[in-house]
Design a protein around this motif. Structure first.
Motif, PDB file in Angstrom:
ATOM      1  N   GLU A  51     -15.056 -61.400 -13.139  1.00 30.22           N
ATOM      2  CA  GLU A  51     -14.838 -61.394 -14.576  1.00 30.22           C
ATOM      3  C   GLU A  51     -16.105 -60.956 -15.303  1.00 30.22           C
ATOM      4  OE1 GLU A  51     -13.305 -65.350 -15.084  1.00 30.22           O
ATOM      5  OE2 GLU A  51     -11.460 -64.802 -14.033  1.00 30.22           O
ATOM      6  N   VAL A  52     -17.125 -60.552 -14.535  1.00 31.15           N
ATOM      7  CA  VAL A  52     -18.378 -60.175 -15.186  1.00 31.15           C
ATOM      8  C   VAL A  52     -18.692 -58.674 -15.093  1.00 31.15           C
ATOM      9  CG1 VAL A  52     -19.407 -62.459 -14.927  1.00 31.15           C
ATOM     10  CG2 VAL A  52     -19.757 -60.753 -13.129  1.00 31.15           C
ATOM     11  N   ILE A  53     -17.934 -57.962 -14.252  1.00 31.48           N
ATOM     12  CA  ILE A  53     -18.173 -56.520 -14.177  1.00 31.48           C
ATOM     13  C   ILE A  53     -17.688 -55.886 -15.467  1.00 31.48           C
ATOM     14  CG2 ILE A  53     -17.483 -54.386 -13.017  1.00 31.48           C
ATOM     15  CD1 ILE A  53     -17.455 -55.915 -10.405  1.00 31.48           C
ATOM     16  N   GLU A  54     -18.577 -55.134 -16.118  1.00 33.39           N
ATOM     17  CA  GLU A  54     -18.229 -54.637 -17.445  1.00 33.39           C
ATOM     18  C   GLU A  54     -17.684 -53.226 -17.426  1.00 33.39           C
ATOM     19  OE1 GLU A  54     -21.526 -55.227 -20.088  1.00 33.39           O
ATOM     20  OE2 GLU A  54     -21.881 -57.247 -19.315  1.00 33.39           O
ATOM     21  N   LYS A  55     -18.143 -52.463 -16.473  1.00 36.91           N
ATOM     22  CA  LYS A  55     -17.843 -51.044 -16.504  1.00 36.91           C
ATOM     23  C   LYS A  55     -17.803 -50.516 -15.094  1.00 36.91           C
ATOM     24  CE  LYS A  55     -19.565 -47.306 -18.946  1.00 36.91           C
ATOM     25  NZ  LYS A  55     -20.722 -46.582 -19.459  1.00 36.91           N
ATOM     26  N   TRP A  56     -17.007 -49.510 -14.888  1.00 34.88           N
ATOM     27  CA  TRP A  56     -16.978 -48.862 -13.574  1.00 34.88           C
ATOM     28  C   TRP A  56     -17.202 -47.373 -13.806  1.00 34.88           C
ATOM     29  CZ3 TRP A  56     -17.382 -51.660  -9.372  1.00 34.88           C
ATOM     30  CH2 TRP A  56     -17.269 -51.021  -8.123  1.00 34.88           C
ATOM     31  N   ASN A  57     -18.369 -46.904 -13.414  1.00 32.15           N
ATOM     32  CA  ASN A  57     -18.805 -45.588 -13.873  1.00 32.15           C
ATOM     33  C   ASN A  57     -18.300 -44.399 -13.073  1.00 32.15           C
ATOM     34  OD1 ASN A  57     -20.560 -46.394 -16.148  1.00 32.15           O
ATOM     35  ND2 ASN A  57     -21.603 -47.518 -14.518  1.00 32.15           N
ATOM     36  N   ASP A  58     -18.052 -44.603 -11.790  1.00 35.02           N
ATOM     37  CA  ASP A  58     -17.593 -43.450 -11.019  1.00 35.02           C
ATOM     38  C   ASP A  58     -16.574 -43.878  -9.986  1.00 35.02           C
ATOM     39  OD1 ASP A  58     -20.052 -44.664  -9.822  1.00 35.02           O
ATOM     40  OD2 ASP A  58     -19.527 -43.333  -8.167  1.00 35.02           O
ATOM     41  N   SER A  59     -15.519 -43.092  -9.912  1.00 37.82           N
ATOM     42  CA  SER A  59     -14.440 -43.350  -8.974  1.00 37.82           C
ATOM     43  C   SER A  59     -13.742 -42.014  -8.770  1.00 37.82           C
ATOM     44  CB  SER A  59     -13.481 -44.384  -9.574  1.00 37.82           C
ATOM     45  OG  SER A  59     -12.363 -44.559  -8.749  1.00 37.82           O
ATOM     46  N   PRO A  60     -14.056 -41.329  -7.705  1.00 37.60           N
ATOM     47  CA  PRO A  60     -13.487 -39.988  -7.532  1.00 37.60           C
ATOM     48  C   PRO A  60     -11.961 -40.037  -7.443  1.00 37.60           C
ATOM     49  CG  PRO A  60     -14.517 -40.739  -5.498  1.00 37.60           C
ATOM     50  CD  PRO A  60     -14.882 -41.728  -6.561  1.00 37.60           C
ATOM     51  N   ALA A  61     -11.314 -38.977  -7.883  1.00 41.07           N
ATOM     52  CA  ALA A  61      -9.852 -38.927  -7.874  1.00 41.07           C
ATOM     53  C   ALA A  61      -9.290 -38.882  -6.462  1.00 41.07           C
ATOM     54  CB  ALA A  61      -9.366 -37.710  -8.664  1.00 41.07           C
ATOM     55  N   THR A  62     -10.126 -38.535  -5.517  1.00 42.63           N
ATOM     56  CA  THR A  62      -9.630 -38.480  -4.135  1.00 42.63           C
ATOM     57  C   THR A  62     -10.763 -38.757  -3.154  1.00 42.63           C
ATOM     58  OG1 THR A  62      -8.543 -37.096  -2.467  1.00 42.63           O
ATOM     59  CG2 THR A  62     -10.006 -35.961  -4.017  1.00 42.63           C
ATOM     60  N   VAL A  63     -10.425 -39.400  -2.047  1.00 41.30           N
ATOM     61  CA  VAL A  63     -11.404 -39.524  -0.964  1.00 41.30           C
ATOM     62  C   VAL A  63     -10.937 -38.722   0.256  1.00 41.30           C
ATOM     63  CG1 VAL A  63     -12.277 -41.779  -1.734  1.00 41.30           C
ATOM     64  CG2 VAL A  63     -10.430 -41.679  -0.042  1.00 41.30           C
ATOM     65  N   LEU A  64      -9.896 -37.920   0.080  1.00 39.59           N
ATOM     66  CA  LEU A  64      -9.380 -37.158   1.227  1.00 39.59           C
ATOM     67  C   LEU A  64     -10.442 -36.236   1.845  1.00 39.59           C
ATOM     68  CD1 LEU A  64      -5.698 -36.296   0.139  1.00 39.59           C
ATOM     69  CD2 LEU A  64      -6.569 -38.288   1.378  1.00 39.59           C
ATOM     70  N   PRO A  65     -11.278 -35.562   1.028  1.00 42.54           N
ATOM     71  CA  PRO A  65     -12.322 -34.734   1.652  1.00 42.54           C
ATOM     72  C   PRO A  65     -13.268 -35.563   2.523  1.00 42.54           C
ATOM     73  CG  PRO A  65     -12.076 -34.180  -0.669  1.00 42.54           C
ATOM     74  CD  PRO A  65     -11.249 -35.415  -0.432  1.00 42.54           C
ATOM     75  N   ILE A  66     -13.553 -36.797   2.086  1.00 40.86           N
ATOM     76  CA  ILE A  66     -14.406 -37.670   2.906  1.00 40.86           C
ATOM     77  C   ILE A  66     -13.707 -37.985   4.225  1.00 40.86           C
ATOM     78  CG2 ILE A  66     -15.540 -39.911   3.049  1.00 40.86           C
ATOM     79  CD1 ILE A  66     -15.923 -39.915   0.103  1.00 40.86           C
ATOM     80  N   LEU A  67     -12.403 -38.253   4.167  1.00 41.91           N
ATOM     81  CA  LEU A  67     -11.674 -38.534   5.407  1.00 41.91           C
ATOM     82  C   LEU A  67     -11.766 -37.335   6.347  1.00 41.91           C
ATOM     83  CD1 LEU A  67      -8.439 -40.462   4.276  1.00 41.91           C
ATOM     84  CD2 LEU A  67     -10.713 -41.346   4.796  1.00 41.91           C
ATOM     85  N   HIS A  68     -11.584 -36.129   5.795  1.00 40.85           N
ATOM     86  CA  HIS A  68     -11.707 -34.916   6.602  1.00 40.85           C
ATOM     87  C   HIS A  68     -13.079 -34.849   7.262  1.00 40.85           C
ATOM     88  CE1 HIS A  68      -8.103 -32.544   6.300  1.00 40.85           C
ATOM     89  NE2 HIS A  68      -8.011 -32.744   5.006  1.00 40.85           N
ATOM     90  N   LYS A  69     -14.115 -35.052   6.460  1.00 36.94           N
ATOM     91  CA  LYS A  69     -15.492 -34.953   6.948  1.00 36.94           C
ATOM     92  C   LYS A  69     -15.751 -35.940   8.086  1.00 36.94           C
ATOM     93  CE  LYS A  69     -20.224 -35.734   5.320  1.00 36.94           C
ATOM     94  NZ  LYS A  69     -21.105 -35.609   4.156  1.00 36.94           N
ATOM     95  N   LEU A  70     -15.262 -37.179   7.902  1.00 33.90           N
ATOM     96  CA  LEU A  70     -15.573 -38.207   8.894  1.00 33.90           C
ATOM     97  C   LEU A  70     -14.726 -38.055  10.162  1.00 33.90           C
ATOM     98  CD1 LEU A  70     -16.043 -41.177   6.415  1.00 33.90           C
ATOM     99  CD2 LEU A  70     -17.831 -39.957   7.683  1.00 33.90           C
ATOM    100  N   MET A  71     -13.515 -37.518  10.004  1.00 36.20           N
ATOM    101  CA  MET A  71     -12.731 -37.184  11.198  1.00 36.20           C
ATOM    102  C   MET A  71     -13.473 -36.129  12.004  1.00 36.20           C
ATOM    103  SD  MET A  71      -8.690 -37.007  10.321  1.00 36.20           S
ATOM    104  CE  MET A  71      -8.979 -35.635   9.226  1.00 36.20           C
ATOM    105  N   ASN A  72     -13.981 -35.122  11.284  1.00 33.63           N
ATOM    106  CA  ASN A  72     -14.726 -34.067  11.964  1.00 33.63           C
ATOM    107  C   ASN A  72     -15.973 -34.625  12.651  1.00 33.63           C
ATOM    108  OD1 ASN A  72     -12.884 -32.193  11.166  1.00 33.63           O
ATOM    109  ND2 ASN A  72     -14.047 -31.504   9.373  1.00 33.63           N
ATOM    110  N   ALA A  73     -16.517 -35.684  12.075  1.00 31.24           N
ATOM    111  CA  ALA A  73     -17.702 -36.308  12.680  1.00 31.24           C
ATOM    112  C   ALA A  73     -17.313 -37.174  13.878  1.00 31.24           C
ATOM    113  CB  ALA A  73     -18.423 -37.157  11.642  1.00 31.24           C
ATOM    114  N   GLY A  74     -16.030 -37.252  14.164  1.00 26.79           N
ATOM    115  CA  GLY A  74     -15.598 -37.953  15.368  1.00 26.79           C
ATOM    116  C   GLY A  74     -15.262 -39.425  15.161  1.00 26.79           C
ATOM    117  N   LEU A  75     -15.219 -39.870  13.913  1.00 26.91           N
ATOM    118  CA  LEU A  75     -14.864 -41.275  13.693  1.00 26.91           C
ATOM    119  C   LEU A  75     -13.357 -41.486  13.897  1.00 26.91           C
ATOM    120  CD1 LEU A  75     -16.944 -42.498  10.625  1.00 26.91           C
ATOM    121  CD2 LEU A  75     -17.485 -42.578  13.057  1.00 26.91           C
ATOM    122  N   ARG A  76     -13.016 -42.657  14.384  1.00 24.25           N
ATOM    123  CA  ARG A  76     -11.617 -43.048  14.510  1.00 24.25           C
ATOM    124  C   ARG A  76     -11.158 -43.602  13.160  1.00 24.25           C
ATOM    125  NH1 ARG A  76     -11.404 -47.591  18.503  1.00 24.25           N
ATOM    126  NH2 ARG A  76     -12.236 -45.945  19.816  1.00 24.25           N
TER     127      ARG A  76
END
Lengths: 455, 455
Positions: free
Chosen positions: A337-362
């Motif tokens: 109840e104390v967080i006042e603002k949320w400054n950044d939240s990308p519209a998608t994390v799919l590119p990150i998923l792509h990147k990390l799959m390519n890096a070999g993460l499960r």
């Protein structure tokens, strides 16, 4: 002679440095031992150890992140380490909720808070049956985590959360060096669909940039009913509400017409008629639990959140957990109840998923299929956007001779799995199957595809 | 003098005729009393009366339709009369299942068969709490109903079922004339979406054509998870399976592409690729219960059907029910195994619904929303085809302070209601709410739209 003096001095210096290093390590590990939780009110007797406390982060360590760590029930030295993160904020599926209040006390931790009674309930399907489990309350402002600089509460967002959580991890591993070599996994649900991949990127980049001693042995992550791609997440909510008979034909059409983001192939512009129909959409859920559409809502009965908040606001509990040592000016709350603002939240994390799959993460993406908030339709639309190559097709998986859900594996290293009849917090609604899911994920094993599979 | 003799003779003749008529009536009502069930094995003690037996239909009464009739628990003389019809045949949602084996013994009757044990279970939400309930096994070949002419079994279909059921009703009312003046309703589920409206048409036409004494006081009907319009019923199944995460994206697209009938605005031609994808579609349901997608399937445990078949095959039970008096050559079966052919089944009954709404009948269409066989999406698509005028919009209805489902009322006299979390046989999954639904239907009352409504 001179050279021997120099050599002697050098040797002394090396020894001194080593001693200093050893002492600093031992201070950290002594701190680890000091974090041991020994007299938690209401706790049933258990054979595993658990630890809780603060880790300082930020340039001047002005931020303090609270964690609760449970060693695996048996042979913790041989088991992987899993960091669990909660995300959701009520009615927004945004950030701000506590991994202790949700993950530990209501979902997958060993000690569940199930009533106002004096005792904690031992969870027979706790995730520390198969792994060492670390719950982190992040970012500052969430749960017991706090900051000494109130301006920090206005400077929150996805980026700082990932950076602070990564700093936390580096320090935490110094405090518990015996776990540094373990296979390490991240897991989380809802808005942790942002936190988890973003933290994974921090670790991945950190591993490449930093010296070897700060290497974190990250192998993969698992996210459930996860916010990952705004446009399809939202479209999925609307399709879900219609196909589950919650909204009218007319409202369904109106949302698709007026709110561009909800259109499969349309652009993202929302027309002027969008706001009222979205309000009508949310109203449709006002009297059922959007997070679990078939379960009764609390009515006048206090729900679990109330028990949990009451428990963690007890002074004896806080002392036992080494929590709230600075006497925060506000009560412990499941969702911030104390967080006042949320400054950044990308519209998608799919590119990150792509990147990390390519890096070999499960990467496993799972979905309790009776959640209306981040529904299975959203997750399916979102993963479809990634255009991955399926292998083996969409198949049922089994638990105790029943269909536990469905799944599909992709060649790129991602698995999408559903949990049949489970709401947003899957471990609450399907504790046994959620533990089975985790176990298969950790072992990198395909889910059992036959009624009598024994895998 | 002669005229007085004639007058006397005439008077005598009239009296004789009246006496004969009275005797014939009394034969029928005596038969009614003979149908009283008095020593049903395993029956708990109850205060209401019930009756079972055969009614002959067909030109030479060569067909015998079996019924089981339960007077309302209290004040049956003041309560309406409801005829319940089951339709479904396993895996086909077609005709052939018994209203006694399903409706009475598993769903809404007062005596449920719940085990192989010696006792019947008293249903606290039996529909005879609010109405007199008549279960009919139709057509011949279903349950205990039979024919002396085996060729009849090749001449079955919707038309003959409606005609025979209407003949049954005319005779039944002669046997129980005390119920002739009661408000009369039809109800049923699944393929009874065909039977019920078609029988309603027979009654409606019969009431207009026949002499007054055969008038049946039909006020309306209620059909649940009902087959009513093939094209949209099928399209709804596919959308449902996808949105409930049961089939893959690929299969969903393939069905829409290859099977014309599944396309919202397409024509009805199915392409050559349709059969294999439809087979794949049905396979997707092979290990879950398509009639209730979130409940466990039986596995090795015998399911209720087995208990029911065992019970009704007991000789003492058959004697008590006045059933199987001719010693049929086959065992009693929940769903018919002797019907050889089904000759007529219109692709839609929507025109009949229009006609009967125009005739002033009250029509409620309900849907348990966790049924995959005749899912809520199908029913919504089908009703949408009718292009009715909604009044009041799509609203939640309540039972015991929880959302029981949603509903919409149409100006033309039709109500569409869902039952949240209930499978195909709604009274099995939501007995309390199904009774509430019936009660509101019978009273023509709008479902309660507030959590604390007391209507």
């Amino acid at each position: 002679m001179a050279s021997s003096i120099i050599s002697h001095l050098l040797r002394s210096l090396v020894l001194l440095l080593a001693a200093a290093l050893a002492r600093s390590r031992s201070v950290e590990t002594v701190q680890g031992e000091a974090d041991r939780v020994t007299a938690l009110p209401g706790q049933p007797p258990v054979k595993f150890r658990h630890y809780a406390g603060y880790v300082g982060v930020g340039s001047g360590k002005e931020k303090a992140l609270f964690y609760w760590f449970f060693e695996a029930e048996r042979r913790p030295d041989e088991k992987p380490l899993v960091l669990w993160l909660n995300g959701e904020r009520k009615r927004r599926a945004g950030p701000g909720c506590s991994s202790v209040a949700y993950g530990e006390a209501q979902e997958l931790g060993p000690f569940l808070v199930r009533s106002n009674g004096p005792n904690l309930t031992l969870n027979p399907f706790a995730w520390n049956k198969v792994a060492n489990i670390l719950f982190l309350e992040a970012p500052v402002g969430v749960g017991f985590s706090y900051t000494n600089r109130t301006s920090d509460l206005r400077e929150l967002g996805d980026r700082i959360t990932a950076k602070d959580s990564y700093s936390f991890l580096l320090s935490w591993f110094r405090r518990f060096p015996q776990f540094r070599s373990h296979d390490f996994y991240l897991a989380g649900e809802s808005y942790a669909g942002h936190y988890v991949p973003q933290l994974a990127v921090e670790i991945y980049e950190g591993n490449r940039a930093e010296r070897k001693k700060s290497f974190i042995n990250l192998k993969g992550f698992m996210i459930g009913n996860a916010v990952i791609n705004d446009a399809t997440d939202q479209m999925g909510m609307v399709e879900y509400a219609w196909s589950h008979a919650i909204i009218s034909d007319e409202l369904h059409s109106a949302i698709r017409k007026h709110c561009g983001t909800f259109q499969e192939d349309g652009d993202r512009a929302a027309g002027p008629g969008c706001s009222p129909v979205l309000r009508a959409f949310l109203r449709a859920y006002s009297d059922i639990d959007i997070y679990s559409i078939y379960t009764p809502v609390c009515g006048y009965d206090p729900c679990t959140e109330d028990y949990v908040e009451k428990y963690f606001n007890r002074e004896d509990v806080q002392i036992a957990l080494h929590a709230n040592v600075t006497r925060l000016s506000y009560q412990y709350s499941s969702c911030s109840e104390v967080i006042e603002k949320w400054n950044d939240s990308p519209a998608t994390v799919l590119p990150i998923l792509h990147k990390l799959m390519n890096a070999g993460l499960r990467i496993w993406v799972y979905s309790g299929d009776t959640d209306g908030r981040v529904p299975v339709t959203s997750t399916r639309y979102s993963i479809k956007e990634m255009r991955l190559k399926a292998k083996g097709g969409w198949r049922a998986w089994y638990y105790e001779e029943q269909v536990a859900g469905w799944f599909v594996e992709y060649e790129e290293g991602l698995t999408l799995a559903t949990v049949r009849g489970a709401g947003h917090q899957v471990p609450v609604f399907a504790p046994d199957r959620s533990l089975a899911l985790l176990s298969h994920f950790l072992h990198g094993r395909t889910l059992p595809t036959g009624r009598f599979s024994r895998s």
